[in-house]
Design a protein around this motif. Structure first.
Motif, mmCIF file in Angstrom:
data_model
loop_
_atom_site.group_PDB
_atom_site.id
_atom_site.type_symbol
_atom_site.label_atom_id
_atom_site.label_comp_id
_atom_site.label_asym_id
_atom_site.label_seq_id
_atom_site.Cartn_x
_atom_site.Cartn_y
_atom_site.Cartn_z
ATOM 1 N N ASP A 1 -65.917 28.945 38.829
ATOM 2 C CA ASP A 1 -65.448 28.761 37.456
ATOM 3 C C ASP A 1 -66.583 28.989 36.458
ATOM 4 O O ASP A 1 -66.335 29.377 35.319
ATOM 5 N N GLU A 21 -64.171 26.621 31.230
ATOM 6 C CA GLU A 21 -62.717 26.652 31.054
ATOM 7 C C GLU A 21 -62.144 28.060 30.887
ATOM 8 O O GLU A 21 -60.965 28.209 30.564
ATOM 9 N N TYR A 80 -58.705 28.910 32.351
ATOM 10 C CA TYR A 80 -57.630 27.941 32.171
ATOM 11 C C TYR A 80 -57.047 27.883 30.765
ATOM 12 O O TYR A 80 -56.110 27.125 30.524
#
Length: 268
Positions: free
Chosen positions: A93, A253, A256
């Protein structure tokens, strides 16, 4: 007295100012989650090395325990060959890099850029990403800026927060530093969150020149967060530390949330 119908009860409740009580907890939780990015369960690669003056080894001791306390799954590496580990790169991520100067191979750079383009976040501070790989211009294009000077070396200077609405800087005040004041060449399409103004005390021709200190941007689908603060680990206290932590959470993030939009060139 006649009992109220369900519809009239709802109308009466809202009119009385208590309608918020009828909002499902799941909606409130979702809203709160959007406001507060989390590192819980995020897969992070922390790469460190390069010039030792910026304390890359010491940075591991500062940031990796905090990342793990936030719930991140952290892989720590002291080699750029980590970027060639396809399985690892596909799982990530976020990449945090602390590697000042040095050299990166074409294969390592290609793998890193590809990962960020497809949505892996990338972040770091000071020379750790803002003065890495001086011969690699596409890498610099990804970061959004490149260090070129710090006139006067370590000195006192001020940082002005220019965006008080962004979650990374919201609620924070301007602050002072005793460190290197980075003069950088900047991509005009970065989203600037804080700036610094140079004096002419050490270099007369840059008197009153304003340079970004903190910014965020995208490279493909990947979020990039950069702060020029953090010459040594003792700089990370108060606002500089809080900003870096918030920036790390934001960059993690990418996969997402929809891409944030801004186009704010400074030349028009």
């Amino acid at each position: 007295m006649k009992s109220l119908s369900r519809r009239n009860f709802v109308k009466s409740t809202i009119a009385a100012g208590t309608g918020a009580l009828l909002v499902p907890n799941a909606v409130l939780a979702t809203s709160k989650q959007k406001e507060q990015p989390s590192l819980k369960g995020k897969k992070v690669l922390y790469v460190y090395g390069g010039w030792k003056g910026h304390e890359p080894t010491e940075s591991v001791e500062v940031f990796v325990p905090w990342l793990r306390s936030e719930g991140a799954e952290v892989t720590v590496s002291d080699t750029l060959d980590s970027y060639l580990n396809e399985k690892l790169m596909n799982s990530l991520d976020l990449i945090i890099q602390m590697w000042t100067m040095g050299e990166i191979t074409k294969e390592q750079e290609k793998a890193l850029l590809a990962a960020v383009k497809r949505g892996v976040g990338f972040t770091g501070w000071h020379g750790g990403i803002g003065d890495s790989f001086r011969n690699n211009v596409e890498y610099q294009f990804m970061v959004g800026g490149q260090w070129v000077a710090h006139p006067g070396g370590v000195l006192d200077y001020s940082v002005e927060i220019t965006n008080h609405k962004d979650p990374i800087t919201k609620g924070l005040k301007d602050f002072s530093m005793h460190s290197e004041q980075y003069y950088m060449h900047i991509d005009p399409n970065v989203n600037v969150l804080a700036i610094t103004e140079f004096s002419g005390d050490n270099t007369s021709w840059i008197d009153k020149c304003v340079i970004p200190v903190i910014w965020k941007k995208y490279f493909g689908k990947g979020r990039i967060f950069y702060s020029s603060l953090g010459h040594v680990m003792s700089d990370f206290k108060g606002e500089p530390l809080e900003i870096q932590k918030r920036g790390i959470r934001w960059a993690a993030e990418s996969k997402y949330h929809p891409k944030e939009k801004w186009v704010n060139p400074v030349y028009r």
